[in-house]
Design a protein around this motif. Structure first.
Motif, short mmCIF file in Angstrom:
data_model
loop_
_atom_site.label_atom_id
_atom_site.label_comp_id
_atom_site.label_asym_id
_atom_site.label_seq_id
_atom_site.Cartn_x
_atom_site.Cartn_y
_atom_site.Cartn_z
N ALA A 7 14.74 0.10 9.81
CA ALA A 7 14.40 0.02 8.37
C ALA A 7 12.89 -0.11 8.61
N GLY A 8 12.01 0.72 7.71
CA GLY A 8 10.68 0.75 7.83
C GLY A 8 9.99 1.20 9.18
N GLY A 9 10.69 2.08 9.80
CA GLY A 9 9.94 2.34 10.83
C GLY A 9 10.81 3.78 11.44
N LYS A 10 10.07 4.43 12.32
CA LYS A 10 10.49 5.82 12.81
C LYS A 10 10.63 5.83 14.39
N SER A 46 -4.82 1.09 15.22
CA SER A 46 -4.37 0.47 13.92
C SER A 46 -3.37 -0.62 14.25
N GLY A 47 -2.72 -0.36 15.28
CA GLY A 47 -1.62 -1.40 15.56
C GLY A 47 -0.21 -1.29 14.95
N HIS A 48 -0.29 -0.02 14.48
CA HIS A 48 0.85 0.01 13.48
C HIS A 48 1.97 1.07 14.37
N MET A 49 1.50 1.67 15.48
CA MET A 49 2.31 2.72 16.06
C MET A 49 1.89 2.85 17.79
N GLY A 50 2.62 3.54 18.28
CA GLY A 50 2.01 3.57 19.66
C GLY A 50 3.18 4.30 20.61
N PHE A 54 7.89 0.48 16.42
CA PHE A 54 6.81 0.12 17.25
C PHE A 54 6.72 -1.54 17.52
N THR A 55 6.43 -2.18 16.32
CA THR A 55 6.13 -3.43 16.35
C THR A 55 7.28 -4.47 16.77
N ALA A 56 8.43 -4.13 16.43
CA ALA A 56 9.72 -4.73 17.12
C ALA A 56 9.92 -4.82 18.34
#
Length: 532
Positions: A169-172, A145-149, A190-192
């Protein structure tokens, strides 16, 4: 060689109203005329090249309504993890890649495409698995999905992620029992972090971008998107355009959160230059339904009681983003998978419209709109908002959605038929590199709505092949404000075309996914031809 071509002796789908054309004349990269073969042969003169379709089907080229071409390019240099069905298989693919490519100690190893839903217990890998797979390298692997890794211990250390690092914020950040990071990173965490990864050389990046374009061309696509463009990706695309290395029209959408000045600093690129332009802005409002991070109004089934996913931004921030887009007259794409995220977008845009009554119609796009509810569709129509459905989810993750949401909600994912009945303009996409840009598979998904386990998922949301084809041609051209030059075949429009071995409007619905792309033509020039 003449720039005039006559296409004849085949099935020509113009997707315009009226009688089908017997032949089509291309001149100067555009459609010059439609008519009988004899009429066009006389009009074109002896210098025109004649292309015998041999009974095959010619139609407008497909238009990618949402994907990430620069991300696809980067995955072409990653360990392919698609379809891995065990933790051990993931580790083996990484070990084999490191050995086959002679990756030196200390160099980052990246992988893309694992799906925890295919793994035992639906568990994500952890840092210890990756430590064992590549003990001398920092490693990061991305979920499909590209939303986690997941990162290994070396990777976490290099990125400064430790037990004391707070969740953004907006992540774990995944944690072990003692508070140490497990390696799992979700959404903003993940994205940052992925954005800080070292980049390959510019020449290698340009080469990979050329290879990525060929992937789209193989699937009949001549207009593509870079759906979340940060400064590094924009510089890559701009250099490719300036050096004449873009073959397909590429429309970039600036990261409004991280790069709000990109449109101002690149005003000249709001119109195409060498196949590249800036189309507007992109924001994220939630996560992934198969990853259980999409923001829902009702809880997911199983797992933590009451868990509904979570938003990426507070309401006030989303409203500010939409005010910016309307003031600047810039189109805005908003990633919304869950119905709560969809509601946030609808409410924020309606409020922003009231505060900016003189703003132009920016044709805002709700990207994915997976769990969009039927009762929300009239609001989209009233706001002239476009829904771009990721309808291929039906096949690839439909069974996962049944597990996560139950039949009542899962049957309504990507509600294309309801949108059609409600008069909402919609397009389809594959969110490449999440999935390959296979438009014919997507058409099949929209028409048949079958899951991998054979479930008919939402029979009432099936649509006709004609409606599905419109979503990836003329509707997609409208989404890009390019309906005057793309999406159908008529005199004056670009000769962006695809030749298929069969007609998707005439074969049985189940056969649509087996249709082959034989040739892809951009402005009258063949850029891909299948070697039969």
């Amino acid at each position: 060689m003449s720039d005039r071509q006559i296409y004849y002796n085949g099935n020509i789908l113009t997707l315009e109203k009226g009688a089908p054309a017997e032949a089509l004349l291309v001149e100067g990269g555009a459609v010059k005329a439609l008519g009988s073969y004899d009429e066009l042969r006389l009009a074109a003169g002896d210098g025109a090249r004649r292309v015998d379709l041999l009974g095959r089907t010619l139609l407008p080229a497909f238009i990618d309504a949402h994907s990430h071409i620069t991300s696809l390019a980067s995955t072409l240099a990653s360990v392919p993890l698609e379809g891995a069905k065990s933790q051990e298989e993931i580790a083996k693919r990484i070990r084999d890649y490191v050995a086959a490519h002679g990756v030196p100690a200390g160099k980052w190893v990246t992988g893309f495409g694992y799906d925890n839903n295919l793994l035992p217990g639906r568990e994500h890998p952890d840092r210890r698995l990756l430590d064992a797979a590549a003990p001398q390298n920092p490693v990061v692997i991305s979920h499909a999905s590209g939303h986690m890794g997941v990162m290994n211990t070396q990777g976490l250390r290099q990125m400064g992620i430790a037990a004391s690092t707070p969740d953004p914020a907006g992540g774990k950040i995944g944690r072990e029992l003692d508070g140490e990071p497990s390696g799992y990173l979700e959404e903003a965490a993940f994205t940052a972090t992925a954005a800080r990864m070292p980049e390959p050389s510019r020449e290698e990046s340009l080469r990979l971008l050329e290879e990525a374009q060929k992937v789209y061309l193989r699937h009949g696509i001549t207009t593509v998107q870079d759906g979340f463009t940060a400064p590094a990706q924009w510089e890559l695309l701009r250099q490719a355009a300036e050096e004449g290395r873009l073959m397909v029209d590429t429309i970039a959408y600036a990261d409004l959160c991280g790069s709000p000045g990109m449109l101002h600093e690149n005003r000249d690129w709001r119109e195409y230059q060498n196949h590249l332009k800036l189309g507007g802005y992109k924001i994220f409002l939630d996560g992934s339904p198969q990853g259980r991070t999409a923001w829902m109004s009702e809880p997911y089934l199983g797992g933590e009681p009451g868990y509904r996913g979570y938003p990426a931004h507070e309401d006030q921030q989303v409203r500010a983003y939409l005010d910016t887009a309307l003031r600047e007259g810039a189109q805005l794409l908003a990633h919304c998978n869950g119905d709560a995220a969809a509601q946030q977008f609808l409410d924020a845009y309606a409020a922003a419209r009231e505060q900016n009554p003189g703003a132009p119609d920016i044709r805002p796009v709700m990207i994915h709109a997976q769990l969009l509810r039927r009762d929300q569709l009239p609001r989209l129509r009233a706001l002239s908002m476009i829904a771009s459905f990721f309808v291929a989810h039906v096949w690839h993750w439909g069974d996962v959605h049944l597990h996560n949401f139950g039949p009542a909600r899962a049957n309504l994912i990507s509600p294309a038929a309801s949108a059609l009945r409600e008069g909402v303009t919609f397009t389809f996409h594959q969110d490449t590199p999440v999935l390959p840009p296979d438009m014919l598979e997507t058409l099949w998904c929209a028409v048949c709505r079958r899951t991998k386990d054979g479930v008919l998922l939402g029979e009432s949301e099936r649509i006709t092949p004609a409606a599905a084809l419109a979503a990836v041609t003329k509707n997609a051209a409208y989404q890009y404000f390019e309906e005057g030059r793309k999406g159908t075949l008529r005199p004056g429009k670009l000769a962006d075309m695809v030749i298929l071995d069969r007609d998707p409007l005439r074969v049985s619905p189940e056969e649509i996914r087996n249709i082959r792309v034989l040739e892809t033509i951009k402005e009258g020039k063949t850029l891909y031809r299948c070697e039969e």
